[in-house]
Design a protein around this motif. Sequence first.
Motif, PDB file in Angstrom:
ATOM      1  N   LEU A  62       0.831  -1.198   0.000  1.00 57.63           N
ATOM      2  CA  LEU A  62       0.000   0.000   0.000  1.00 57.63           C
ATOM      3  C   LEU A  62       0.868   1.252   0.000  1.00 57.63           C
ATOM      4  O   LEU A  62       0.611   2.202  -0.752  1.00 57.63           O
ATOM      5  CB  LEU A  62      -0.928  -0.019   1.216  1.00 57.63           C
ATOM      6  CG  LEU A  62      -2.046   1.004   1.266  1.00 57.63           C
ATOM      7  CD1 LEU A  62      -2.944   0.905   0.045  1.00 57.63           C
ATOM      8  CD2 LEU A  62      -2.858   0.814   2.539  1.00 57.63           C
ATOM      9  N   ARG A  63       1.920   1.257   0.797  1.00 52.39           N
ATOM     10  CA  ARG A  63       2.852   2.395   0.829  1.00 52.39           C
ATOM     11  C   ARG A  63       3.484   2.601  -0.550  1.00 52.39           C
ATOM     12  O   ARG A  63       3.576   3.735  -1.038  1.00 52.39           O
ATOM     13  CB  ARG A  63       3.936   2.182   1.879  1.00 52.39           C
ATOM     14  CG  ARG A  63       5.001   3.296   1.845  1.00 52.39           C
ATOM     15  CD  ARG A  63       6.060   3.155   2.913  1.00 52.39           C
ATOM     16  NE  ARG A  63       5.501   3.676   4.152  1.00 52.39           N
ATOM     17  CZ  ARG A  63       5.269   2.949   5.240  1.00 52.39           C
ATOM     18  NH1 ARG A  63       5.558   1.664   5.258  1.00 52.39           N
ATOM     19  NH2 ARG A  63       4.767   3.492   6.323  1.00 52.39           N
ATOM     20  N   GLN A  64       3.888   1.513  -1.173  1.00 49.96           N
ATOM     21  CA  GLN A  64       4.505   1.616  -2.494  1.00 49.96           C
ATOM     22  C   GLN A  64       3.524   2.188  -3.513  1.00 49.96           C
ATOM     23  O   GLN A  64       3.885   3.052  -4.321  1.00 49.96           O
ATOM     24  CB  GLN A  64       5.005   0.254  -2.970  1.00 49.96           C
ATOM     25  CG  GLN A  64       5.843   0.323  -4.228  1.00 49.96           C
ATOM     26  CD  GLN A  64       7.109   1.129  -4.026  1.00 49.96           C
ATOM     27  OE1 GLN A  64       7.905   0.828  -3.142  1.00 49.96           O
ATOM     28  NE2 GLN A  64       7.295   2.166  -4.825  1.00 49.96           N
ATOM     29  N   LEU A 105      -5.201   5.357   6.477  1.00 53.84           N
ATOM     30  CA  LEU A 105      -5.190   6.738   6.994  1.00 53.84           C
ATOM     31  C   LEU A 105      -3.769   7.212   7.283  1.00 53.84           C
ATOM     32  O   LEU A 105      -3.396   8.339   6.941  1.00 53.84           O
ATOM     33  CB  LEU A 105      -6.027   6.837   8.262  1.00 53.84           C
ATOM     34  CG  LEU A 105      -7.530   6.928   8.070  1.00 53.84           C
ATOM     35  CD1 LEU A 105      -8.248   6.723   9.399  1.00 53.84           C
ATOM     36  CD2 LEU A 105      -7.903   8.258   7.459  1.00 53.84           C
ATOM     37  N   ASP A 106      -2.984   6.367   7.934  1.00 50.36           N
ATOM     38  CA  ASP A 106      -1.588   6.714   8.242  1.00 50.36           C
ATOM     39  C   ASP A 106      -0.811   7.032   6.972  1.00 50.36           C
ATOM     40  O   ASP A 106      -0.074   8.021   6.906  1.00 50.36           O
ATOM     41  CB  ASP A 106      -0.897   5.575   9.001  1.00 50.36           C
ATOM     42  CG  ASP A 106      -1.425   5.375  10.404  1.00 50.36           C
ATOM     43  OD1 ASP A 106      -2.129   6.268  10.932  1.00 50.36           O
ATOM     44  OD2 ASP A 106      -1.153   4.287  10.977  1.00 50.36           O
ATOM     45  N   LEU A 107      -0.983   6.197   5.953  1.00 49.85           N
ATOM     46  CA  LEU A 107      -0.256   6.403   4.704  1.00 49.85           C
ATOM     47  C   LEU A 107      -0.757   7.638   3.959  1.00 49.85           C
ATOM     48  O   LEU A 107       0.035   8.323   3.300  1.00 49.85           O
ATOM     49  CB  LEU A 107      -0.345   5.157   3.827  1.00 49.85           C
ATOM     50  CG  LEU A 107       0.473   3.986   4.361  1.00 49.85           C
ATOM     51  CD1 LEU A 107       0.142   2.709   3.604  1.00 49.85           C
ATOM     52  CD2 LEU A 107       1.964   4.289   4.279  1.00 49.85           C
ATOM     53  N   THR A 111       1.866  10.571   2.972  1.00 51.60           N
ATOM     54  CA  THR A 111       2.130  10.884   1.576  1.00 51.60           C
ATOM     55  C   THR A 111       1.434  12.154   1.103  1.00 51.60           C
ATOM     56  O   THR A 111       1.512  12.498  -0.079  1.00 51.60           O
ATOM     57  CB  THR A 111       1.729   9.700   0.670  1.00 51.60           C
ATOM     58  OG1 THR A 111       0.344   9.395   0.859  1.00 51.60           O
ATOM     59  CG2 THR A 111       2.580   8.471   0.959  1.00 51.60           C
ATOM     60  N   GLY A 112       0.760  12.865   1.994  1.00 51.51           N
ATOM     61  CA  GLY A 112       0.189  14.156   1.658  1.00 51.51           C
ATOM     62  C   GLY A 112      -1.103  14.113   0.858  1.00 51.51           C
ATOM     63  O   GLY A 112      -1.393  15.044   0.105  1.00 51.51           O
ATOM     64  N   VAL A 113      -1.881  13.058   0.997  1.00 52.99           N
ATOM     65  CA  VAL A 113      -3.168  12.988   0.310  1.00 52.99           C
ATOM     66  C   VAL A 113      -4.050  14.136   0.821  1.00 52.99           C
ATOM     67  O   VAL A 113      -4.148  14.374   2.016  1.00 52.99           O
ATOM     68  CB  VAL A 113      -3.850  11.618   0.566  1.00 52.99           C
ATOM     69  CG1 VAL A 113      -5.276  11.607   0.059  1.00 52.99           C
ATOM     70  CG2 VAL A 113      -3.034  10.501  -0.071  1.00 52.99           C
TER      71      VAL A 113
END
Length: 119
Positions: A62-64, A105-107, A111-113
């Motif tokens: 998910l991070r990728q 949510l954390d990601l 990542t600035g969503v």
Amino acid sequence: GAGGSIGSELARQILSYEPSRLILLDHSEYNLYEIDRELRLSAHDTQRVVPLLLDLKDRRALRQAMQDYSPDVVYHAAAYKHVHLCEANPHSAILNNVQGTQALLDLCRETGVQGFVMI
């Protein structure tokens, strides 16, 4: 949850606003295949719709994906919604609905969503 009943309808409606790119994320290969095929045909565009087969609970993948595609807005419909199944399988329900949502949510924060919509 782009391949589910709610996620797929959201994807159809979002695509009608002609975003520069629509990332479809689902852990079900068949559901993702179906909505991807439908949207690519309706949009006559194979580049704008991007299917990602991954599980919300796989934080590394998910991070990728978040880093690769830098989404502006995330619509989150990847929850188990059938109460009787969640009651019969509480571990899976908590892992997906609580921990998966928290990971997303954390990601999004990392990542600035700019926008997050939880269904």
